[in-house]
Motif scaffolding. Structure first.
Motif, short mmCIF file in Angstrom:
data_model
loop_
_atom_site.label_atom_id
_atom_site.label_comp_id
_atom_site.label_asym_id
_atom_site.label_seq_id
_atom_site.Cartn_x
_atom_site.Cartn_y
_atom_site.Cartn_z
N ILE A 1 0.83 -1.21 0.00
CA ILE A 1 0.00 0.00 0.00
C ILE A 1 0.86 1.26 0.00
O ILE A 1 0.60 2.21 -0.74
CB ILE A 1 -0.96 -0.02 1.21
N TRP B 1 -6.24 5.60 -1.67
CA TRP B 1 -5.56 5.61 -0.38
C TRP B 1 -5.26 7.03 0.09
O TRP B 1 -4.49 7.22 1.04
CB TRP B 1 -4.25 4.83 -0.46
N VAL C 1 -5.15 8.05 3.79
CA VAL C 1 -4.27 7.32 4.70
C VAL C 1 -3.08 8.20 5.10
O VAL C 1 -2.33 8.68 4.26
CB VAL C 1 -3.76 6.02 4.05
N LEU D 1 -13.01 3.54 4.12
CA LEU D 1 -11.84 2.80 3.64
C LEU D 1 -12.17 1.38 3.16
O LEU D 1 -11.58 0.94 2.16
CB LEU D 1 -10.76 2.77 4.72
N ALA E 1 -10.98 0.24 -0.43
CA ALA E 1 -10.04 -0.87 -0.52
C ALA E 1 -10.53 -1.98 -1.44
O ALA E 1 -9.78 -2.90 -1.74
CB ALA E 1 -9.77 -1.43 0.87
#
Length: 537
Positions: free
Chosen positions: A127, A141, A144, A165, A169
């Motif tokens: 990631i 992402w 994050v 998320l 994802a």
């Protein structure tokens, strides 16, 4: 890039030397020395070579999704039948009350195709590499801030703002978990330039049921995948043991292959050919709504607002739907039906020749003025786009607009749209669009947010008010979905008023397959992806 893939799935005869592999069952293991029977090989036949931005799961953002989805997996998977996020590499997850901390618990006993065990530390590395490369759909992402790994099977995400998320994802691009240490001694804990080069030579480091065998670029049997024997899901019963991407440029040839039994699965050929299978008892047909639409992006730098509005009023949308013979349905806004953010009551353009003529005449063109010369590009080899381009050309001719239509190979069309010299660009750009995950965010962030230089925003549209709305919507999705829905509605009303683009129709999937294949499910969240592992020959 974001264009409809046209491919077929075939059960290729075992006499083809390149398709040699025994089928896997609960009592057998892969044995490349044993020939496969016709029912054990699953082949996608494309009308053109598979177009990828590269084989790197962090950055690929095009047709490679067809093969990538067989080789790579994500933490979660979206089920559009139930509108829920389901476990995949993660088995469960929880969030803090403010939506800024998410904890994922990972599946045990998962191996990368490199032989390395998947752990939380390995998933974190993948990631972080995707975020660092910032290609493809890495924006999934974006929230994050940091990732903790308190043990080998727990990922804790700390976000800079609330975000859904688990949904993000499940994205069909840039959410894959892969082995960053596939190439030994490669940079900082793996993931350096050597890994990028290795992946782009058509190697893979995923966890999926199939792994890359060969890539014969621009050849008939272009991409070949084989089963991964240590797949965590196991190989009980009978499965397809090999997946082949085969280039068959002509729809008519594809239809002949299906009728002769050499092809087992055909996706989205010309509607007339698809309809011709209705009387074949040995062929099953599936028609299903999708989350794809065909867009016409109008060059706002070259065309004034009245001219853009005139063009959209001059198009006979019902005529397009009739000509597609079931392959498309009328749009309401740019968000397809069945998706969050779709509304049936949006203002829309409809065929109105008189209004189109009046708008053109206000700009000095039209039936009572001088002719307007415009250009349109569409993707070569796509029969539906060709039909649409022909109809638009005829419709615009009726209001004294001379439209030059040009079919280009997708890389050429896209390069022309992004040309640094504005004079080299087109006036109307046709392309398909679909979501990166089960939310319409990518229609707005990729196509309508200000870009310089242009990448996907091939209307060259820039509106600070639209930019602000786009930047507000993602946090709202995690905290106030009704407010997010209203924002999506407001943005679509703005699109209608300012006419930078229009959805010409929503695409219907039209599949044809030999009777006997079981396990096939349509999931519009993963456009044109067939999960071969789930099928039974």
């Amino acid at each position: 890039m974001k264009r409809r893939r046209v491919w077929l799935a075939t059960a290729t005869a075992a006499v083809v030397p390149v398709l040699s592999l025994a089928a896997c069952s609960s009592s057998t293991s892969p044995a490349s020395t044993q020939p496969a029977t016709a029912s054990q090989v699953f082949t996608y036949d494309t009308t053109a070579p598979v177009m990828v931005d590269g084989w790197d799961p962090a950055t690929e953002y095009s047709d490679g999704i067809i093969a990538m989805s067989e080789m790579y997996e994500t933490l979660t998977h979206y089920d559009s039948a139930t509108n829920t996020v389901q476990p995949l590499l993660a088995t469960s997850w929880t969030s803090s009350d403010n939506g800024k901390t998410w904890t994922f618990h990972l599946r045990h006993g998962v191996y990368f195709h490199t032989g390395r065990l998947m752990t939380a530390q390995a998933a974190k590395a993948a990631i972080l590499r995707t975020i660092k490369l910032n290609g493809g759909a890495a924006y999934v992402w974006a929230a994050v801030k940091t990732i903790d790994t308190p043990d080998d099977y727990t990922l804790v995400f700390h976000l800079s703002y609330p975000s859904d998320l688990p949904l993000e994802a499940s994205a069909d691009y840039s959410a894959y978990i892969y082995d960053t240490q596939a190439v030994k001694g490669d940079g900082e804990a793996g993931g350096g330039k050597a890994l990028t080069s290795w992946l782009n030579a058509a190697h893979d480091a995923g966890t999926g049921p199939y792994t890359a065998l060969t890539w014969n670029k621009n050849q008939e049997f272009e991409v070949i995948l084989k089963e991964f024997p240590k797949y965590w899901g196991g190989w009980p019963g009978t499965h397809f043991s090999k997946v082949v991407f085969r280039v068959v440029p002509q729809d008519t040839t594809a239809a002949q292959l299906l009728r002769s039994g050499q092809v087992t699965f055909v996706e989205q050929i010309a509607p007339s050919l698809w309809s011709s299978f209705k009387t074949d008892s040995g062929i099953s047909l599936v028609s299903s709504p999708s989350w794809q639409n065909l867009l016409a992006q109008l060059n706002v730098k070259a065309l004034s607002l009245p001219v853009r509005q005139a063009i959209l009023y001059a198009i006979d949308y019902n005529g397009i739907i009739t000509a597609l013979r079931g392959a498309g349905v009328l749009s309401s806004g740019i968000v397809p039906p069945g998706m969050f953010g779709h509304f049936n009551d949006l203002p829309a353009y409809s065929y109105d020749k008189a209004k189109a003529a009046a708008l053109l005449e206000s700009a000095g063109y039209g039936p009572g003025g001088k002719a307007l010369n415009l250009s349109l590009t569409y993707t070569q080899g796509d029969s539906n786009e060709q039909v649409v381009a022909t109809i638009i050309k005829s419709d615009l001719a009726a209001v004294n607009v001379n439209l030059s239509t040009q079919a280009l190979a997708w890389p050429t069309q896209w390069a022309k749209g992004k040309a640094s010299n504005p004079a080299q660009r087109q006036d109307i750009f046709l392309e398909y669009w679909w979501p990166d995950y089960a939310d319409p965010y990518s229609w707005f962030s990729n196509l309508l947010e200000t870009e310089s230089p242009p990448y996907y925003n091939l209307s060259y549209y820039s509106n600070p008010s639209m930019d602000r709305m786009i930047n507000q919507v993602e946090p709202l999705l995690a905290t106030d979905r009704s407010a997010a829905a209203q924002l999506y509605k407001n943005m679509q009303v703005t699109v209608m008023q300012q006419a930078p683009l229009v959805s010409l129709y929503n695409n219907n999937y039209q599949y044809a397959m030999l009777s006997g294949i079981s396990g096939f499910k349509v999931d519009p969240a993963y456009p044109n992806v067939v999960y071969v592992y789930n099928l039974k020959p």
